[in-house]
Design an enzyme around this catalytic site. Structure first.
Site, mmCIF file in Angstrom:
data_model
loop_
_atom_site.group_PDB
_atom_site.id
_atom_site.type_symbol
_atom_site.label_atom_id
_atom_site.label_comp_id
_atom_site.label_asym_id
_atom_site.label_seq_id
_atom_site.Cartn_x
_atom_site.Cartn_y
_atom_site.Cartn_z
ATOM 1 N N GLY A 145 -9.757 -52.434 96.623
ATOM 2 C CA GLY A 145 -9.803 -51.844 97.965
ATOM 3 C C GLY A 145 -10.990 -52.314 98.792
ATOM 4 O O GLY A 145 -11.026 -52.102 100.003
ATOM 5 N N ASP A 176 -10.810 -34.047 133.143
ATOM 6 C CA ASP A 176 -11.783 -33.074 132.622
ATOM 7 C C ASP A 176 -13.129 -33.330 133.290
ATOM 8 O O ASP A 176 -13.321 -34.356 133.947
ATOM 9 C CB ASP A 176 -11.882 -33.124 131.082
ATOM 10 C CG ASP A 176 -12.127 -34.538 130.560
ATOM 11 O OD1 ASP A 176 -12.880 -35.277 131.204
ATOM 12 O OD2 ASP A 176 -11.539 -34.878 129.515
ATOM 13 N N ASP A 213 -8.772 -41.979 133.033
ATOM 14 C CA ASP A 213 -9.390 -41.487 131.799
ATOM 15 C C ASP A 213 -9.807 -42.679 130.941
ATOM 16 O O ASP A 213 -9.316 -43.794 131.135
ATOM 17 C CB ASP A 213 -8.404 -40.592 131.030
ATOM 18 C CG ASP A 213 -9.128 -39.522 130.214
ATOM 19 O OD1 ASP A 213 -10.371 -39.593 130.097
ATOM 20 O OD2 ASP A 213 -8.465 -38.607 129.692
ATOM 21 N N GLY A 227 -2.098 -35.256 124.980
ATOM 22 C CA GLY A 227 -2.148 -33.855 125.419
ATOM 23 C C GLY A 227 -2.893 -33.670 126.741
ATOM 24 O O GLY A 227 -2.429 -32.954 127.630
ATOM 25 N N THR A 228 -4.042 -34.321 126.870
ATOM 26 C CA THR A 228 -4.850 -34.183 128.096
ATOM 27 C C THR A 228 -4.042 -34.627 129.313
ATOM 28 O O THR A 228 -3.976 -33.930 130.336
ATOM 29 C CB THR A 228 -6.130 -35.041 127.971
ATOM 30 O OG1 THR A 228 -6.872 -34.576 126.854
ATOM 31 C CG2 THR A 228 -6.979 -34.985 129.232
ATOM 32 N N ARG A 268 -16.249 -40.374 120.649
ATOM 33 C CA ARG A 268 -15.979 -39.064 121.250
ATOM 34 C C ARG A 268 -16.786 -37.952 120.579
ATOM 35 O O ARG A 268 -16.741 -36.812 120.994
ATOM 36 C CB ARG A 268 -14.480 -38.751 121.195
ATOM 37 C CG ARG A 268 -13.715 -39.610 122.188
ATOM 38 C CD ARG A 268 -12.278 -39.217 122.302
ATOM 39 N NE ARG A 268 -11.535 -39.504 121.103
ATOM 40 C CZ ARG A 268 -10.262 -39.128 120.913
ATOM 41 N NH1 ARG A 268 -9.639 -38.450 121.847
ATOM 42 N NH2 ARG A 268 -9.627 -39.444 119.819
ATOM 43 N N LYS A 298 -10.837 -28.853 131.883
ATOM 44 C CA LYS A 298 -10.019 -28.791 130.663
ATOM 45 C C LYS A 298 -10.752 -27.981 129.603
ATOM 46 O O LYS A 298 -11.970 -28.077 129.468
ATOM 47 C CB LYS A 298 -9.804 -30.229 130.169
ATOM 48 C CG LYS A 298 -9.080 -30.369 128.860
ATOM 49 C CD LYS A 298 -8.841 -31.842 128.540
ATOM 50 C CE LYS A 298 -9.985 -32.477 127.761
ATOM 51 N NZ LYS A 298 -9.727 -33.866 127.380
ATOM 52 N N THR A 348 -3.609 -38.319 121.692
ATOM 53 C CA THR A 348 -2.371 -37.548 121.466
ATOM 54 C C THR A 348 -1.536 -37.461 122.747
ATOM 55 O O THR A 348 -0.360 -37.109 122.701
ATOM 56 C CB THR A 348 -2.686 -36.111 121.025
ATOM 57 O OG1 THR A 348 -3.363 -35.451 122.105
ATOM 58 C CG2 THR A 348 -3.551 -36.084 119.782
ATOM 59 N N ARG A 375 -10.772 -27.314 125.471
ATOM 60 C CA ARG A 375 -10.257 -27.673 124.151
ATOM 61 C C ARG A 375 -11.026 -26.851 123.123
ATOM 62 O O ARG A 375 -12.236 -27.044 122.957
ATOM 63 C CB ARG A 375 -10.474 -29.165 123.886
ATOM 64 C CG ARG A 375 -9.774 -29.681 122.616
ATOM 65 C CD ARG A 375 -10.286 -31.050 122.183
ATOM 66 N NE ARG A 375 -10.037 -32.142 123.102
ATOM 67 C CZ ARG A 375 -8.974 -32.934 123.058
ATOM 68 N NH1 ARG A 375 -8.051 -32.748 122.151
ATOM 69 N NH2 ARG A 375 -8.843 -33.925 123.926
HETATM 70 C C1 R5P Z 1 -11.921 -36.557 126.417
HETATM 71 O O1 R5P Z 1 -13.069 -36.232 126.658
HETATM 72 C C2 R5P Z 1 -11.382 -37.922 126.686
HETATM 73 O O2 R5P Z 1 -11.912 -38.464 127.866
HETATM 74 C C3 R5P Z 1 -9.856 -37.926 126.736
HETATM 75 O O3 R5P Z 1 -9.428 -37.150 127.825
HETATM 76 C C4 R5P Z 1 -9.278 -37.371 125.471
HETATM 77 O O4 R5P Z 1 -9.975 -37.832 124.360
HETATM 78 C C5 R5P Z 1 -7.824 -37.744 125.354
HETATM 79 O O5 R5P Z 1 -7.326 -37.274 124.139
HETATM 80 P P1 R5P Z 1 -5.842 -36.757 124.008
HETATM 81 O O6 R5P Z 1 -4.949 -37.842 124.508
HETATM 82 O O7 R5P Z 1 -5.671 -36.503 122.524
HETATM 83 O O8 R5P Z 1 -5.731 -35.489 124.791
#
Ligand code: R5P
Length: 299
Positions: free
Chosen positions: A35, A166, A216, A223-224, A93, A189, A221, A191
């Site tokens: 590995g 956000d 952004d 979601g944001t 992040r 936003k 994901t 979280r």
């Molecule tokens: C957050 O601070 C970042 O700028 C993005 O908005 C975020 O990481 C996006 O993540 P996801 O697509 O999972 O919501």
């Protein structure tokens, strides 16, 4: 100079080599049976200015290991300088602690890269510009804003607003807003700690009958973005276009976005986007020219 690339983004590596009119350095990266990662640099690098392209996509830790091993090999082999070209810096992040027992992952990554021998970093739209300060070597934090602004202008939308999904993205939205001559709207936003789900609590600014452009740094994901699109539509936005630098698109994010009501999503090729995730509304913009310009400025 010599340009090498890890295994994370072969298409971008080819484009970058073409922009620089240099061949990609000969390098074999492989896995030992146990590995461990091994690398075999198959050309002379003594006294050379060496650049290594690697985006920290999945498998993130393997890709990180590739660049650490490469930097170590270059240091020991006598390269004149070692520059990491890392468009997406994974772990960025997590650049601060939310709890007393949290790691500061972004700081650890910067320490590891420097310890391995990296003498300069070229990256793209760092999650937080404070991360530059985690490094003691020069950092060129390129921005895709100019590329995005050209695309937005081509769309020819009227009454445009630049939207930060956000509070942390306010500066990024302001940068794009200045280029497309638009006001800024900011979403607040929330979280919960260690939870991928987010919700929009407040909206600062007016989006009724406007063409909203969400900007952004990363879509993971989705979601944001999906929450932001829903809120903007509810508040009367006519269209919602999106500009995202790093298209991580984890799991079924692409599919969910395709059904979210967005009009266009511009992403860069900092991440390799497989054809299965290239949804109809998506346009991929190459950062090869941008990175090549930055590399040339170091030579
Ligand atoms: C957050 O601070 C970042 O700028 C993005 O908005 C975020 O990481 C996006 O993540 P996801 O697509 O999972 O919501």
């Amino acid at each position: 100079m010599k340009l090498f690339a890890g295994r994370s983004n072969p298409e971008l590596a080819k484009r970058l080599a073409k922009e620089l009119s240099v061949p990609l350095g000969e390098l074999d990266i492989f896995q030992f049976p146990d590995g461990d990662t091994g690398i075999d640099v198959r050309e002379e690098i003594l006294h050379e200015e060496v650049f290594f392209l690697q985006t920290l996509s999945k498998p993130v830790n393997d890709h990180l290991m590739e660049i650490l091993l490469f930097a170590d090999a270059m240091k020991r082999g006598g390269a004149a300088s070692i520059t990491g070209v890392i468009p997406w810096l994974a772990y960025s992040r997590k650049e601060k602690r939310d709890h007393r027992r949290d790691p500061i992952s972004a700081k650890l990554i910067s320490d590891l890269l420097e310890m391995a021998g990296l003498q300069r970093l070229i990256t793209l739209d760092l999650h937080s510009i404070a991360i530059e300060g985690f490094f003691n070597v020069p950092v060129a934090n390129c921005s895709a804003a100019e590329l995005f602004s050209q695309k937005i202008k081509e769309l020819g939308r009227e009454s445009v607003v630049a939207v930060a999904p956000d509070m942390g993205g306010a500066k990024r939205a302001r940068q794009l807003a200045a280029l497309i001559d638009a006001p800024v709207v900011i979403l607040e936003k929330y979280r919960p700690p260690n939870d991928p789900d987010t919700e929009v609590l407040t909206i600062i600014g007016d989006v009724a009958d406007k063409a909203a452009i969400i900007v952004d740094d990363i879509v993971s994901t989705g979601g944001t973005l999906i929450n932001a699109i829903e809120v903007l539509k509810k508040k009367g936005a006519r269209t919602v276009d999106i500009c995202v630098s790093h298209a991580v698109l984890a799991g079924d994010a692409a599919e969910k976005l395709s059904r979210s009501g967005l009009d266009t999503i511009f992403v860069t090729d900092s991440f390799p986007v497989p054809s299965s995730k290239q949804i109809a509304q998506m346009e991929i913009i190459s950062i090869a020219k941008l990175l090549a310009r930055e590399i040339k400025s170091f030579l």
